[in-house]
Enzyme design. Structure first.
Site, PDB file in Angstrom:
ATOM      1  N   ASP A   1      -9.988  -0.053   1.426  1.00 49.06           N
ATOM      2  CA  ASP A   1      -9.453  -0.727   1.811  1.00 49.06           C
ATOM      3  C   ASP A   1      -9.166  -1.935   2.664  1.00 49.06           C
ATOM      4  O   ASP A   1     -10.229  -1.606   4.005  1.00 49.06           O
ATOM      5  CB  ASP A   1      -7.790   0.165   1.676  1.00 49.06           C
ATOM      6  CG  ASP A   1      -7.208  -0.630   1.453  1.00 49.06           C
ATOM      7  OD1 ASP A   1      -6.137  -1.370   1.810  1.00 49.06           O
ATOM      8  OD2 ASP A   1      -6.279   0.172  -0.030  1.00 49.06           O
TER       9      ASP A   1
ATOM     10  N   HIS B   1      -7.148  -6.315  -0.117  1.00 45.54           N
ATOM     11  CA  HIS B   1      -7.597  -5.006   0.402  1.00 45.54           C
ATOM     12  C   HIS B   1      -8.741  -5.229   0.983  1.00 45.54           C
ATOM     13  O   HIS B   1      -9.859  -4.068   0.983  1.00 45.54           O
ATOM     14  CB  HIS B   1      -6.941  -3.861  -0.699  1.00 45.54           C
ATOM     15  CG  HIS B   1      -5.333  -4.024  -0.855  1.00 45.54           C
ATOM     16  ND1 HIS B   1      -4.807  -3.388   0.725  1.00 45.54           N
ATOM     17  CD2 HIS B   1      -4.497  -4.784  -1.466  1.00 45.54           C
ATOM     18  CE1 HIS B   1      -3.550  -3.470   0.323  1.00 45.54           C
ATOM     19  NE2 HIS B   1      -3.753  -3.896  -1.284  1.00 45.54           N
TER      20      HIS B   1
ATOM     21  N   GLU C   1      -2.034  -7.413  -4.676  1.00 49.84           N
ATOM     22  CA  GLU C   1      -1.437  -7.763  -3.598  1.00 49.84           C
ATOM     23  C   GLU C   1      -2.846  -8.244  -3.151  1.00 49.84           C
ATOM     24  O   GLU C   1      -2.972  -8.003  -1.264  1.00 49.84           O
ATOM     25  CB  GLU C   1      -1.679  -6.272  -2.210  1.00 49.84           C
ATOM     26  CG  GLU C   1      -0.226  -5.774  -3.345  1.00 49.84           C
ATOM     27  CD  GLU C   1       0.140  -4.622  -2.522  1.00 49.84           C
ATOM     28  OE1 GLU C   1       1.283  -3.740  -2.702  1.00 49.84           O
ATOM     29  OE2 GLU C   1      -0.935  -4.439  -2.139  1.00 49.84           O
TER      30      GLU C   1
HETATM   31  C1  ACM Z   1      -0.491  -0.704  -4.990  1.00 51.93           C
HETATM   32  O1  ACM Z   1       0.726   0.241  -5.425  1.00 51.93           O
HETATM   33  N1  ACM Z   1      -0.833  -1.789  -4.226  1.00 51.93           N
HETATM   34  C2  ACM Z   1      -0.569  -0.906  -6.432  1.00 51.93           C
END
Ligand code: ACM
Length: 615
Positions: free
Chosen positions: A206, A275, A339
């Site tokens: 991440d 991420h 995201e």
């Molecule tokens: C997530 O909650 N970004 C998969």
């Protein structure tokens, strides 16, 4: 305040509750058997099977995997009881593993009589699950690390036919935000295996940390696994303390092998193209602007520094996955996809040129191109099926990939219309970092997700036509760790809710029963105690339920999960006693009201702690 009007009504109510609960206890086999997840069918048989020095396990000749299952059980029983159970060849033996055709994956029958235990299945995983049921029928001491004191090593007789409702029964652990020790990862796998959960989704990378050794790219862990500091609680303030940690490839092999013995598949997640700040901090060439300064993220939230869809990035990712293929035999690999802001792709002339060459209309399509490109490699070179968060449905499709539906259930519904398979992880029912005992808890994320809400969730959306149910593969609990720096806090948020999730994914709708589950949890807590799990004790306490967004005066409910408990409460600041009013329906609260509540058994004994709420 709504209270019970008089003693007669109160007596009648108390009697009704006691009657209902005693019927529940006697009408079911919960107290005597206590298996979680609840078997498809269980027929009581009188008597007990006793484990003794003469007990032996009969395994079909030449079946190494069944011999391994027998030996692992024998080793655990020996450690906790001192008894030695030998593995023998059939037809000898009073515990018999029998393989036969005709059972589905994970399905088994278990017949226990005073003379014999027979487990029948078509594959080792069915036999393994039969043994998990036997372990749960044994005294909780079987789960210990050392020899127990005075324990009767017996199991109640019964006949069980059991099978999972869904093939995918998962738990996800985020080790990117906070590194979690290898031993804890193994403990999570142990508890999954006990409850017949079979997919451990390991969120390994991440923005705030890259946690797996990749030999070809040592800076991923030298630089990418350490951040300068972490936020203090929900503030923007940093704690000034570096945080780091990663798993060596040897650690990974050990964990994967540990999981294999327990019939758990380890699914690695390399989150991309978003991420990815930690990887970019280690290798800035992976970004669209290599000359800029990057560091491993020190705050939470969605970050703009994402992989550039360049030849350098694809070569890097292909190298990373090539090393992972040697470590993770899982048929499923997770590639994130969630995201991913488009800012740098919009700013980058290389990205804009690439979009023109590829005929892509917007950056959503560029993301899909990115996902398709890496999916093709992983499928062709590794023979894997890909899983991605539900953004993989936006802007196009990623052929053959499975969707993890986390922004509610709508993505799973959409996917099923296109013949795409889904795993349900809707964040309001499946995110284990949601608060469980206080709707206003500031340290968890913002959804109130008590145990019964978790338990009552069913992974097939009500509005989905029956013909499409086949596209739902199962359900998964996800623990994101932004606010969870220690494994003890991780345990607190995971358990017992992750245990309830085992039943969500194992049982069909008809076979689930909250009252039965509450009774079976009493034995489960003894198991978790033996395993030294720091589970939440909210089960024993009165929980205040209200909508924090509504104005006063408003309704609040006072509930308790403990099976035989009545809720008694006060509104004058005094400590509730066995004479205080019994809560029955909702109460209405005004701003400033102080409510104190306590669970009591019918004999006047207190359950759990007193809880209070100043509204
Ligand atoms: C997530 O909650 N970004 C998969």
């Amino acid at each position: 305040m709504k209270q019970l009007e008089n003693g007669v009504t109160r007596w009648a109510y108390t009697f009704a509750i006691a009657f209902v609960l005693s019927c529940t206890a006697f009408a079911t086999d919960d107290a005597r058997y206590g298996i979680i997840p609840k078997p498809l069918s269980l027929k009581e048989i009188a008597g007990e099977f006793h484990f003794t020095g003469q007990t032996s396990i009969a395994v079909p000749a030449g079946n190494a995997r069944l011999a391994e299952i027998a030996e692992d059980f024998a080793a655990q029983l020996h450690k906790t009881s001192g008894l030695t159970v030998k593995t023998v060849q059939q037809p000898a033996g009073n515990i018999v593993f029998r393989e036969t055709d005709g059972f589905a994956e994970g399905e088994y029958t278990l017949r226990i009589t005073p003379q014999q235990i027979v487990i029948t299945a078509s594959s080792p995983v069915g036999i393994y699950y039969g043994m998990q049921s036997v372990c749960q029928l044994l005294p909780p001491a079987i789960y210990g690390e050392t020899k127990a004191g005075k324990v009767k090593w017996v199991v109640p007789c019964c006949e069980i036919h059991d099978a999972p409702a869904f093939p995918y029964r998962g738990i996800m652990l985020d080790v990117g935000r906070y590194f979690m020790p290898k031993e804890f990862v193994m403990k999570v796998i142990d508890i999954m295996a006990m409850h017949k959960q079979n997919m451990f989704h390991w969120h390994l990378t991440d923005d705030q940390g890259w946690r797996i050794e990749i030999k070809k790219y040592p800076k991923l862990t030298e630089i990418g696994s350490v951040r300068k500091e972490s936020p203090v609680g929900h503030t923007k303030e940093g704690d000034g303390k570096p945080h780091g940690g990663f798993y060596t490839q040897e650690d990974v092999k050990e964990i994967v092998e540990y999981a294999r013995r327990r019939c758990v598949t380890v699914i690695p997640e390399i989150d991309l193209p978003g991420h990815s700040t930690a990887a970019i901090a280690a290798y800035p060439d992976l970004s669209c602007f290599p000359d800029r300064e990057y560091e491993v993220a020190t705050s939470w939230g969605i970050k703009k520094d994402v992989y550039c869809p360049s030849a350098t990035t694809f070569r890097f990712l292909e190298d990373v996955f090539t090393e992972l293929f040697e470590l993770f035999p899982s048929p499923y690999y997770h590639i994130g996809g969630d995201e991913c802001p488009r800012d740098v792709w919009k700013e980058s002339s290389d990205c804009q040129d690439l979009m023109k060459i590829l005929g892509l209309k917007n950056e959503d399509q560029l993301q899909i191109f990115f996902m398709q490109r890496i999916t093709k490699f992983i499928k062709e070179k590794g023979g894997k099926t890909l899983i991605g968060w539900d953004e993989i449905l936006d802007g196009g499709s990623v052929p053959g990939a499975i969707v993890m539906s986390y922004r509610g259930q709508a993505p799973a519904l959409r996917a099923s219309q296109q013949g795409i398979y889904s795993i349900l992880t809707p964040n309001r029912w499946c995110y284990l970092d949601n608060t469980q005992d206080n709707p206003e808890d500031a340290l968890s994320i913002n959804e109130f997700m008590p145990l019964d809400k978790v338990y009552k969730y069913h992974p097939v959306p009500d509005t989905m036509p029956a013909a499409r149910h086949q596209y739902i593969l199962g359900q998964q609990g996800c623990l994101w760790t932004e606010y969870i720096p220690t494994f003890r806090k991780a345990e607190f948020l995971m358990y017992p809710r992750a245990v309830a999730m085992s039943e969500v994914a194992w049982c069909n709708r008809e076979n689930k029963d909250w009252n039965s589950f509450r009774l079976r949890l009493l034995k489960e807590f003894e198991r978790l105690d033996i395993l030294d799990v720091n589970y939440s004790k909210a089960f024993y306490d009165v929980v205040f339920r209200f909508d924090k967004r509504l104005p006063f005066p408003k309704k609040a409910a006072l509930t308790i999960d403990y099976p035989q408990a009545l809720v008694r409460y006060t509104s004058d600041g005094s400590t509730p006693t066995e004479k205080s009013p019994v809560y029955s329906d909702s109460i209405t609260v005004k701003k400033g009201d102080m409510i104190r509540a306590q669970g009591f058994l019918s004999n006047g004994k207190k359950v759990g702690r007193m809880t209070e709420k100043q509204f």
